[in-house]
Each structure stands twice: as structure tokens, then as C-alpha cells.
Design an enzyme around this catalytic site. Structure first.
Site, PDB file in Angstrom:
ATOM      1  N   LEU A  14       0.827  -1.211   0.000  1.00 24.09           N
ATOM      2  CA  LEU A  14       0.000   0.000   0.000  1.00 24.09           C
ATOM      3  C   LEU A  14       0.858   1.256   0.000  1.00 24.09           C
ATOM      4  CD1 LEU A  14      -3.042  -0.774   2.326  1.00 24.09           C
ATOM      5  CD2 LEU A  14      -2.906  -0.693  -0.153  1.00 24.09           C
ATOM      6  N   LEU A  51       9.274  -0.320  14.304  1.00 24.22           N
ATOM      7  CA  LEU A  51       8.185   0.167  15.152  1.00 24.22           C
ATOM      8  C   LEU A  51       8.274  -0.336  16.588  1.00 24.22           C
ATOM      9  CD1 LEU A  51       5.327  -0.288  12.537  1.00 24.22           C
ATOM     10  CD2 LEU A  51       6.028   1.908  13.527  1.00 24.22           C
ATOM     11  N   GLY A  71       2.341   0.425   8.735  1.00 29.26           N
ATOM     12  CA  GLY A  71       3.425  -0.509   9.065  1.00 29.26           C
ATOM     13  C   GLY A  71       2.970  -1.658   9.942  1.00 29.26           C
ATOM     14  N   GLY A  72       3.531  -2.809   9.688  1.00 30.49           N
ATOM     15  CA  GLY A  72       3.251  -3.963  10.528  1.00 30.49           C
ATOM     16  C   GLY A  72       3.139  -5.239   9.723  1.00 30.49           C
ATOM     17  N   TYR A 135      -3.428 -12.432  13.476  1.00 27.57           N
ATOM     18  CA  TYR A 135      -3.275 -11.152  12.762  1.00 27.57           C
ATOM     19  C   TYR A 135      -4.521 -10.289  13.004  1.00 27.57           C
ATOM     20  CZ  TYR A 135      -3.715  -8.054   8.684  1.00 27.57           C
ATOM     21  OH  TYR A 135      -3.926  -6.972   7.859  1.00 27.57           O
TER      22      TYR A 135
HETATM   23  P1  NAI Z   1       2.793  -5.012   3.482  1.00 27.58           P
HETATM   24  O1  NAI Z   1       3.085  -6.241   4.261  1.00 27.58           O
HETATM   25  O2  NAI Z   1       3.053  -5.023   2.026  1.00 27.58           O
HETATM   26  O3  NAI Z   1       3.558  -3.778   4.124  1.00 27.58           O
HETATM   27  C1  NAI Z   1       3.744  -3.629   5.504  1.00 27.58           C
HETATM   28  C2  NAI Z   1       5.057  -2.918   5.731  1.00 27.58           C
HETATM   29  O4  NAI Z   1       5.259  -2.802   7.140  1.00 27.58           O
HETATM   30  C3  NAI Z   1       6.268  -3.662   5.153  1.00 27.58           C
HETATM   31  O5  NAI Z   1       6.976  -2.842   4.261  1.00 27.58           O
HETATM   32  C4  NAI Z   1       7.093  -4.030   6.370  1.00 27.58           C
HETATM   33  O6  NAI Z   1       8.482  -3.969   6.145  1.00 27.58           O
HETATM   34  C5  NAI Z   1       6.641  -2.992   7.388  1.00 27.58           C
HETATM   35  N1  NAI Z   1       6.860  -3.466   8.748  1.00 27.58           N
HETATM   36  C6  NAI Z   1       6.557  -4.696   9.265  1.00 27.58           C
HETATM   37  N2  NAI Z   1       6.981  -4.785  10.525  1.00 27.58           N
HETATM   38  C7  NAI Z   1       7.555  -3.599  10.827  1.00 27.58           C
HETATM   39  C8  NAI Z   1       8.212  -3.091  11.986  1.00 27.58           C
HETATM   40  N3  NAI Z   1       8.345  -3.815  13.100  1.00 27.58           N
HETATM   41  N4  NAI Z   1       8.687  -1.835  11.922  1.00 27.58           N
HETATM   42  C9  NAI Z   1       8.569  -1.090  10.814  1.00 27.58           C
HETATM   43  N5  NAI Z   1       7.976  -1.512   9.684  1.00 27.58           N
HETATM   44  C10 NAI Z   1       7.483  -2.756   9.694  1.00 27.58           C
HETATM   45  O7  NAI Z   1       1.244  -4.672   3.765  1.00 27.58           O
HETATM   46  P2  NAI Z   1       0.276  -3.765   2.895  1.00 27.58           P
HETATM   47  O8  NAI Z   1      -0.527  -4.622   2.027  1.00 27.58           O
HETATM   48  O9  NAI Z   1       1.007  -2.631   2.323  1.00 27.58           O
HETATM   49  O10 NAI Z   1      -0.704  -3.236   4.037  1.00 27.58           O
HETATM   50  C11 NAI Z   1      -0.412  -2.059   4.760  1.00 27.58           C
HETATM   51  C12 NAI Z   1      -1.248  -2.063   6.027  1.00 27.58           C
HETATM   52  O11 NAI Z   1      -2.618  -2.154   5.692  1.00 27.58           O
HETATM   53  C13 NAI Z   1      -0.927  -3.227   6.956  1.00 27.58           C
HETATM   54  O12 NAI Z   1      -0.988  -2.768   8.295  1.00 27.58           O
HETATM   55  C14 NAI Z   1      -2.045  -4.215   6.685  1.00 27.58           C
HETATM   56  O13 NAI Z   1      -2.331  -4.996   7.815  1.00 27.58           O
HETATM   57  C15 NAI Z   1      -3.191  -3.275   6.354  1.00 27.58           C
HETATM   58  N6  NAI Z   1      -4.161  -3.895   5.449  1.00 27.58           N
HETATM   59  C16 NAI Z   1      -3.869  -4.062   4.122  1.00 27.58           C
HETATM   60  C17 NAI Z   1      -4.791  -4.624   3.281  1.00 27.58           C
HETATM   61  C18 NAI Z   1      -4.550  -4.733   1.805  1.00 27.58           C
HETATM   62  O14 NAI Z   1      -5.458  -5.091   1.093  1.00 27.58           O
HETATM   63  N7  NAI Z   1      -3.359  -4.426   1.289  1.00 27.58           N
HETATM   64  C19 NAI Z   1      -6.072  -5.123   3.775  1.00 27.58           C
HETATM   65  C20 NAI Z   1      -6.277  -4.907   5.194  1.00 27.58           C
HETATM   66  C21 NAI Z   1      -5.345  -4.301   5.982  1.00 27.58           C
HETATM   67  C1  15L Z   2      -5.474  -8.094   4.773  1.00 26.58           C
HETATM   68  O1  15L Z   2      -5.626  -7.714   5.940  1.00 26.58           O
HETATM   69  C2  15L Z   2      -4.127  -8.289   4.203  1.00 26.58           C
HETATM   70  O2  15L Z   2      -3.206  -7.357   4.724  1.00 26.58           O
HETATM   71  C3  15L Z   2      -4.126  -8.215   2.687  1.00 26.58           C
HETATM   72  O3  15L Z   2      -2.878  -8.710   2.217  1.00 26.58           O
HETATM   73  C4  15L Z   2      -5.262  -9.025   2.071  1.00 26.58           C
HETATM   74  O4  15L Z   2      -5.072 -10.357   2.300  1.00 26.58           O
HETATM   75  C5  15L Z   2      -6.578  -8.552   2.663  1.00 26.58           C
HETATM   76  O5  15L Z   2      -6.563  -8.493   4.079  1.00 26.58           O
HETATM   77  C6  15L Z   2      -7.769  -9.413   2.238  1.00 26.58           C
HETATM   78  O6  15L Z   2      -8.511  -9.869   3.105  1.00 26.58           O
HETATM   79  O7  15L Z   2      -7.976  -9.575   1.047  1.00 26.58           O
END
Ligand code: NAI
Ligand code: 15L
Length: 265
Positions: A14, A51, A71-72, A135
Site C-alpha cells: 500500500l 516500530l 506498518g506492521g 493477525y
Molecule cells: P505489506 O506487508 O506489504 O507492508 C507492511 C510494511 O510494514 C512492510 O513494508 C514491512 O516492512 C513494514 N513493517 C513490518 N513490521 C515492521 C516493523 N516492526 N517496523 C517497521 N515496519 C514494519 O502490507 P500492505 O498490504 O502494504 O498493508 C499495509 C497495512 O494495511 C498493513 O498494516 C495491513 O495490515 C493493512 N491492510 C492491508 C490490506 C490490503 O489489502 N493491502 C487489507 C487490510 C489491511
Molecule cells: C489483509 O488484511 C491483508 O493485509 C491483505 O494482504 C489481504 O489479504 C486482505 O486483508 C484481504 O482480506 O484480502
């Protein structure tokens, strides 16, 4: 308009989709992650930070008047992997925000806080949580911290339960859960411009015909998603078979996450 927006998790999926697209929200952007993000562009600043490091998070948040907390750990993992980023990290972020004048936060929560609801159930923002894994539990924790800091200190947070934010929906379930990146950008804009935010739960979902979630309680922020996953329905039907009627992807809102085991470290 914000002066400086902090984006955590900026190296992730994202963060990458949003990079360079938020300069109408903030004059400058501080990008942060625990992994390399590359070089800073114009009006960008890059700070590497884990973090789970309290002092580093305090320094990260200082001087920012808005935070997009991406982040996470973003998928199901062991508790030991989830703990530092999604529990300790969230606590560190809110404590840092409290010490830095309460910058408004958009917390990237997830549909996996409610993943065990079945797909024939329509949910509003007040529905009891039903996480579908550790999670999801960690995102429930983040939502609870946001609520606590709002009630105790007046910290404003948009708790955005993101469905599936990718350039296109990837399967039949995502026809219901998809949020387009454009709609996410407009949501971020509404969150940081709203005169009063409070601490609402907002479903991060586009205007999909088959969505399950009702955002009427958050209508006051003025967000009107414009995209609809239905334009991808034929493409998905052609690319893959529908999941069987009793498969997790067809039964539960959280889909396959409900079928994950409790992972061991
Ligand atoms: P992603 O896994 O691609 O990116 C998460 C980033 O957080 C990574 O770059 C990672 O290095 C960083 N990270 C992990 N642990 C860390 C730490 N201890 N300290 C600093 N940075 C850390 O996830 P994505 O898809 O970009 O999602 C972003 C956020 O949105 C996440 O919190 C995810 O749970 C949430 N989310 C995303 C969805 C989606 O459809 N992409 C759906 C629902 C929630
Ligand atoms: C999430 O929470 C995940 O971060 C993302 O990678 C997708 O799996 C999304 O939910 C989903 O439910 O499609």
C-alpha cells in the site's frame, strides 16, 4: 492541508501504491519502514525505523501533524512475529503521538477483525469483533488502543478496516472486499480534512455491488467511493473457477484466513 504526513510501512504494497499520491493532503511526507525504501524524492524524507523501538518511534513521530499507519505484519503469522510490530509498535506509535501533540492518525485495520462473519451477513460499524486469526486479533488490539487514546486523551483516529486494496480484485471474494487505490486516496484526503474526526470505524471498501459493509455511521467525513469491482467480474470469472460453496473463500468474509492454523514460531 497537513505540513508533514508520516507514512509507516511505506515500503509495503500500500505504501508503494500511495507514494507520490498524497501531496494534496500534505506539503511534505516522511516515509518510514524497517526495510529499505530507496531514495527520497522531492518533498519526501526517509527515516528507517523499527516500530518496536520506542525511542526511534518517538523521534519518527515528532514534527508530523498527521500519521498514515500502514506498518506492521499484514498476514497471518506466529504470535512472536506479530507481537513486535502490531502490538508493541502500535503502543509505541500512540505514546509517541501523545507526546507530540496528538497528530491525527489513520490506522490501517483490517477486515480480518471480523473475518468469521459469514458472507450473507451485512455489517455496520458497531458489530462485535470476530477475528479470524492472530493477525486479526492484533488489529483488534490496535483498534482498542485507538479507542482508549481517544477517550482518555482526545487522540483522533480513523480506524479503517481495509477490505482488499490492490490495483484490481484478485478473486471472487475480493469482488466484495475490494477498495481501489483511487478510493483509498480519496478516503485519506477526507480523513485528514474532516473538521472533526473523533474515532470512527470506517470500512475500507469501494462502491462494489456485492459489498457487505455499511459505512453510513462514517458518512459525516464526506467520503464517497467511486469505483466498483463489478467491472472486473467477467475477467475474474474467465480467469478462475468460483470457490466451492463450502470453501472458506465462499463462506466467510475473511476467506482463506479462517483456514490458517495458529502458526508456531
Ligand atoms: P505489506 O506487508 O506489504 O507492508 C507492511 C510494511 O510494514 C512492510 O513494508 C514491512 O516492512 C513494514 N513493517 C513490518 N513490521 C515492521 C516493523 N516492526 N517496523 C517497521 N515496519 C514494519 O502490507 P500492505 O498490504 O502494504 O498493508 C499495509 C497495512 O494495511 C498493513 O498494516 C495491513 O495490515 C493493512 N491492510 C492491508 C490490506 C490490503 O489489502 N493491502 C487489507 C487490510 C489491511
Ligand atoms: C489483509 O488484511 C491483508 O493485509 C491483505 O494482504 C489481504 O489479504 C486482505 O486483508 C484481504 O482480506 O484480502
Amino acid at each position: 492541508m497537513l505540513d508533514k504526513l508520516l507514512i509507516t510501512g511505506a515500503a509495503g504494497g500500500l505504501g508503494t501504491l500511495l507514494r507520490g499520491r498524497l501531496f494534496h493532503v500534505a506539503t511534505s511526507v516522511r516515509l518510514s519502514d524497517m526495510v529499505d525504501i530507496g531514495a527520497a524524492g522531492e518533498n519526501e524524507e526517509i527515516l528507517r525505523c523499527d516500530l518496536s523501538d520506542r525511542a526511534a518511534v518517538a523521534a519518527l513521530v515528532e514534527g508530523c501533524d498527521g500519521i498514515l499507519h500502514l506498518g506492521g505484519v499484514s498476514v497471518e503469522k506466529s504470535f512472536d512475529e506479530i507481537l513486535p510490530a502490531n502490538l508493541v509498535g502500535v503502543y509505541n506509535l500512540y505514546e509517541a503521538a501523545r507526546a507530540s501533540g496528538l497528530p491525527r492518525i489513520l490506522f490501517a485495520s483490517s477486515n480480518h477483525t471480523i473475518g468469521y462473519y459469514t458472507q450473507d451477513t451485512h455489517l455496520d460499524a458497531d458489530v462485535p469483533l470476530r477475528p479470524d486469526g492472530l493477525y486479526g486479533v492484533s488489529k483488534c488490539f490496535g483498534e482498542a488502543v485507538a479507542s482508549l487514546y481517544h477517550d482518555k486523551f482526545g487522540q483522533e483516529t480513523a480506524i479503517v478496516r481495509i477490505g482488499s486494496c490492490f490495483p484490481e480484485p484478485r478473486d471472487h471474494r475480493m469482488l466484495s472486499t475490494w477498495m481501489s487505490p483511487d478510493d483509498f486516496v480519496s478516503l485519506i484526503d477526507c480523513v485528514f480534512r474532516a473538521p472533526r474526526l473523533g474515532c470512527p470505524v470506517i470500512w475500507g471498501v469501494s462502491d462494489n455491488d456485492s459489498r457487505w459493509w455499511d459505512n453510513s455511521a462514517a458518512a459525516f467525513i464526506g467520503w464517497r467511493p467511486k469505483d466498483n469491482s463489478d467491472v472486473f467480474r467477467q475477467k475474474i470469472d474467465a480467469a478462475m473457477a468460483r470457490p466451492a460453496a463450502d470453501a472458506p473463500d465462499a463462506v466467510y468474509q475473511g476467506g482463506k484466513f479462517t483456514a490458517e492454523p495458529i502458526h508456531r514460531s
